[in-house]
Write a protein that holds these residues in place. Structure first.
Motif, PDB file in Angstrom:
ATOM      1  N   HIS A   1      -7.596   3.524 -11.202  1.00 58.16           N
ATOM      2  CA  HIS A   1      -7.432   2.781 -12.361  1.00 58.16           C
ATOM      3  C   HIS A   1      -5.891   2.043 -12.159  1.00 58.16           C
ATOM      4  CE1 HIS A   1      -5.022   6.167 -13.646  1.00 58.16           C
ATOM      5  NE2 HIS A   1      -4.076   5.246 -14.507  1.00 58.16           N
ATOM      6  N   ALA A   2      -5.504   1.019 -13.093  1.00 56.59           N
ATOM      7  CA  ALA A   2      -4.561   0.403 -12.925  1.00 56.59           C
ATOM      8  C   ALA A   2      -3.445   0.494 -14.348  1.00 56.59           C
ATOM      9  CB  ALA A   2      -4.627  -1.026 -12.296  1.00 56.59           C
ATOM     10  N   VAL A   3      -2.317   0.199 -14.141  1.00 55.11           N
ATOM     11  CA  VAL A   3      -1.671  -0.201 -15.120  1.00 55.11           C
ATOM     12  C   VAL A   3      -0.936  -1.536 -15.056  1.00 55.11           C
ATOM     13  CG1 VAL A   3       0.508   0.274 -16.624  1.00 55.11           C
ATOM     14  CG2 VAL A   3      -0.915   2.110 -15.835  1.00 55.11           C
ATOM     15  N   VAL A   4      -1.180  -2.668 -15.932  1.00 53.41           N
ATOM     16  CA  VAL A   4      -0.739  -3.986 -15.741  1.00 53.41           C
ATOM     17  C   VAL A   4       0.336  -4.228 -16.662  1.00 53.41           C
ATOM     18  CG1 VAL A   4      -1.336  -6.456 -15.859  1.00 53.41           C
ATOM     19  CG2 VAL A   4      -3.228  -4.716 -15.306  1.00 53.41           C
ATOM     20  N   GLU A   5       1.571  -4.596 -16.127  1.00 51.17           N
ATOM     21  CA  GLU A   5       2.725  -5.005 -17.010  1.00 51.17           C
ATOM     22  C   GLU A   5       2.894  -6.315 -16.906  1.00 51.17           C
ATOM     23  OE1 GLU A   5       7.182  -3.657 -17.518  1.00 51.17           O
ATOM     24  OE2 GLU A   5       6.319  -3.178 -15.867  1.00 51.17           O
TER      25      GLU A   5
ATOM     26  N   VAL B   1       0.724  -1.060   0.117  1.00 51.53           N
ATOM     27  CA  VAL B   1      -0.035   0.170   0.055  1.00 51.53           C
ATOM     28  C   VAL B   1       0.935   1.211  -0.048  1.00 51.53           C
ATOM     29  CG1 VAL B   1      -1.705   1.502   1.228  1.00 51.53           C
ATOM     30  CG2 VAL B   1      -1.722  -1.141   1.156  1.00 51.53           C
ATOM     31  N   LEU B   2       0.826   2.107  -0.923  1.00 48.14           N
ATOM     32  CA  LEU B   2       1.572   3.442  -1.249  1.00 48.14           C
ATOM     33  C   LEU B   2       0.802   4.605  -0.753  1.00 48.14           C
ATOM     34  CD1 LEU B   2       2.790   2.236  -4.746  1.00 48.14           C
ATOM     35  CD2 LEU B   2       4.049   1.910  -2.314  1.00 48.14           C
ATOM     36  N   GLY B   3      -0.620   4.550  -0.609  1.00 46.73           N
ATOM     37  CA  GLY B   3      -1.136   5.732  -0.143  1.00 46.73           C
ATOM     38  C   GLY B   3      -2.582   5.306   0.154  1.00 46.73           C
ATOM     39  N   PRO B   4      -3.440   6.244   0.670  1.00 53.98           N
ATOM     40  CA  PRO B   4      -4.812   6.093   0.748  1.00 53.98           C
ATOM     41  C   PRO B   4      -5.696   6.075  -0.328  1.00 53.98           C
ATOM     42  CG  PRO B   4      -4.166   8.094   1.706  1.00 53.98           C
ATOM     43  CD  PRO B   4      -3.180   7.785   1.079  1.00 53.98           C
ATOM     44  N   VAL B   5      -6.914   5.466  -0.299  1.00 53.13           N
ATOM     45  CA  VAL B   5      -7.836   5.698  -1.205  1.00 53.13           C
ATOM     46  C   VAL B   5      -9.056   5.941  -0.341  1.00 53.13           C
ATOM     47  CG1 VAL B   5      -9.299   4.433  -3.134  1.00 53.13           C
ATOM     48  CG2 VAL B   5      -7.037   3.923  -3.067  1.00 53.13           C
ATOM     49  N   ARG B   6      -9.646   6.912  -0.739  1.00 52.98           N
ATOM     50  CA  ARG B   6     -10.966   7.355   0.046  1.00 52.98           C
ATOM     51  C   ARG B   6     -11.978   7.443  -0.874  1.00 52.98           C
ATOM     52  NH1 ARG B   6      -6.487  10.846   0.050  1.00 52.98           N
ATOM     53  NH2 ARG B   6      -5.744  11.225   2.252  1.00 52.98           N
ATOM     54  N   VAL B   7     -13.321   7.170  -0.538  1.00 51.35           N
ATOM     55  CA  VAL B   7     -14.658   7.185  -1.146  1.00 51.35           C
ATOM     56  C   VAL B   7     -14.403   8.814  -2.048  1.00 51.35           C
ATOM     57  CG1 VAL B   7     -17.047   8.014  -0.565  1.00 51.35           C
ATOM     58  CG2 VAL B   7     -15.769   6.068   0.945  1.00 51.35           C
TER      59      VAL B   7
ATOM     60  N   PHE C   1      -3.396   3.879  -9.466  1.00 55.82           N
ATOM     61  CA  PHE C   1      -3.309   5.255  -9.220  1.00 55.82           C
ATOM     62  C   PHE C   1      -4.554   5.722  -8.874  1.00 55.82           C
ATOM     63  CE2 PHE C   1      -0.040   3.753 -12.360  1.00 55.82           C
ATOM     64  CZ  PHE C   1       0.931   4.144 -11.749  1.00 55.82           C
ATOM     65  N   ASN C   2      -4.569   6.910  -8.339  1.00 53.19           N
ATOM     66  CA  ASN C   2      -5.871   7.771  -8.162  1.00 53.19           C
ATOM     67  C   ASN C   2      -6.108   8.847  -9.065  1.00 53.19           C
ATOM     68  OD1 ASN C   2      -4.340   9.824  -7.353  1.00 53.19           O
ATOM     69  ND2 ASN C   2      -4.498   9.706  -5.310  1.00 53.19           N
ATOM     70  N   GLN C   3      -6.929   9.393  -9.124  1.00 50.00           N
ATOM     71  CA  GLN C   3      -7.398  10.560 -10.096  1.00 50.00           C
ATOM     72  C   GLN C   3      -6.403  11.497 -10.198  1.00 50.00           C
ATOM     73  OE1 GLN C   3      -8.839  10.329  -7.212  1.00 50.00           O
ATOM     74  NE2 GLN C   3      -9.461  12.149  -6.280  1.00 50.00           N
ATOM     75  N   ARG C   4      -5.310  11.787  -9.205  1.00 51.82           N
ATOM     76  CA  ARG C   4      -4.278  12.796  -9.474  1.00 51.82           C
ATOM     77  C   ARG C   4      -3.028  12.291  -9.915  1.00 51.82           C
ATOM     78  NH1 ARG C   4      -7.155  13.165  -4.930  1.00 51.82           N
ATOM     79  NH2 ARG C   4      -5.902  12.329  -3.807  1.00 51.82           N
ATOM     80  N   GLY C   5      -3.202  10.810 -10.056  1.00 52.79           N
ATOM     81  CA  GLY C   5      -2.072  10.205 -10.946  1.00 52.79           C
ATOM     82  C   GLY C   5      -1.059   9.619  -9.754  1.00 52.79           C
ATOM     83  N   GLU C   6      -1.438   9.645  -8.345  1.00 52.32           N
ATOM     84  CA  GLU C   6      -0.613   9.279  -7.409  1.00 52.32           C
ATOM     85  C   GLU C   6      -0.698   7.768  -7.314  1.00 52.32           C
ATOM     86  OE1 GLU C   6      -1.462  13.318  -4.579  1.00 52.32           O
ATOM     87  OE2 GLU C   6      -2.932  11.605  -4.511  1.00 52.32           O
ATOM     88  N   ALA C   7       0.223   7.120  -7.133  1.00 55.50           N
ATOM     89  CA  ALA C   7       0.244   5.776  -6.939  1.00 55.50           C
ATOM     90  C   ALA C   7      -0.142   5.444  -5.458  1.00 55.50           C
ATOM     91  CB  ALA C   7       1.714   5.089  -6.949  1.00 55.50           C
ATOM     92  N   VAL C   8      -1.189   4.515  -5.587  1.00 59.34           N
ATOM     93  CA  VAL C   8      -1.841   4.078  -4.196  1.00 59.34           C
ATOM     94  C   VAL C   8      -1.619   2.618  -3.619  1.00 59.34           C
ATOM     95  CG1 VAL C   8      -3.672   5.889  -4.162  1.00 59.34           C
ATOM     96  CG2 VAL C   8      -4.262   3.872  -5.040  1.00 59.34           C
TER      97      VAL C   8
END
Length: 160
Positions: A111-115, A100-106, A137-144
């Motif tokens: 979205h995800a990138v699969v490699e 876990v890299l950061g919180p996800v909130r309501v 990633f969240n809507q700000r492009g931050e990895a979560v």
């Protein structure tokens, strides 16, 4: 018009056979906004009634919104992967590691990138072990969330 008795057309929504994948290939999922209903349904069916998930005014307010369990974030992304990449070809989830890299909130949109990190055919059964790195990633492009998945995927049916 009558329906054909056997599948003569490509099946919509069918996932990739292992032969269709190459190391280094990348795919992006659709976006998905996490709702209050998602949170309530998930914690209700899993029993994850942690105070931070159920008290909107208390512990949750300390991080600036209603956090959702990382398990919910992972599950939503796996739903996308199942419906698009491995539907009908996924045979087993063999291993999964998460960070876990950061919180996800309501109300966050993820979205995800699969490699594809590895494709190793097995010695029998027209199947392969496929390793993937999944970055969420969240809507700000931050990895979560970052996780790896090792799955067994079916091969293309052999023609006779």
């Amino acid at each position: 018009m009558t329906a054909p008795t056997t599948a003569k057309y490509p099946l919509l929504g069918h996932g990739f056979f292992w032969q269709d994948l190459e190391v280094g290939q990348r795919f992006q999922t659709f976006n998905r906004t996490v709702t209050e209903t998602d949170l309530v349904n998930f914690i209700s069916c899993t029993g994850m009634l942690e105070i931070i998930f159920i008290d909107a005014e208390g512990a949750a307010s300390a991080i600036g919104g209603r956090p959702v369990p990382a398990a919910l974030t992972y599950s939503l992304i796996e739903g996308f992967i199942l419906q698009t990449m491995i539907q009908g070809t996924g045979m087993a989830m063999l291993e999964c590691t998460q960070k876990v890299l950061g919180p996800v909130r309501v109300n966050d949109t993820i979205h995800a990138v699969v490699e594809v990190a590895g494709v190793k055919p097995t010695s029998k059964g027209n199947r392969a072990i496929v390793d993937s790195n999944i970055d969420v990633f969240n809507q700000r492009g931050e990895a979560v969330l970052r996780y790896t998945a090792r799955r067994m995927l079916a091969g293309r049916p052999e023609s006779h």
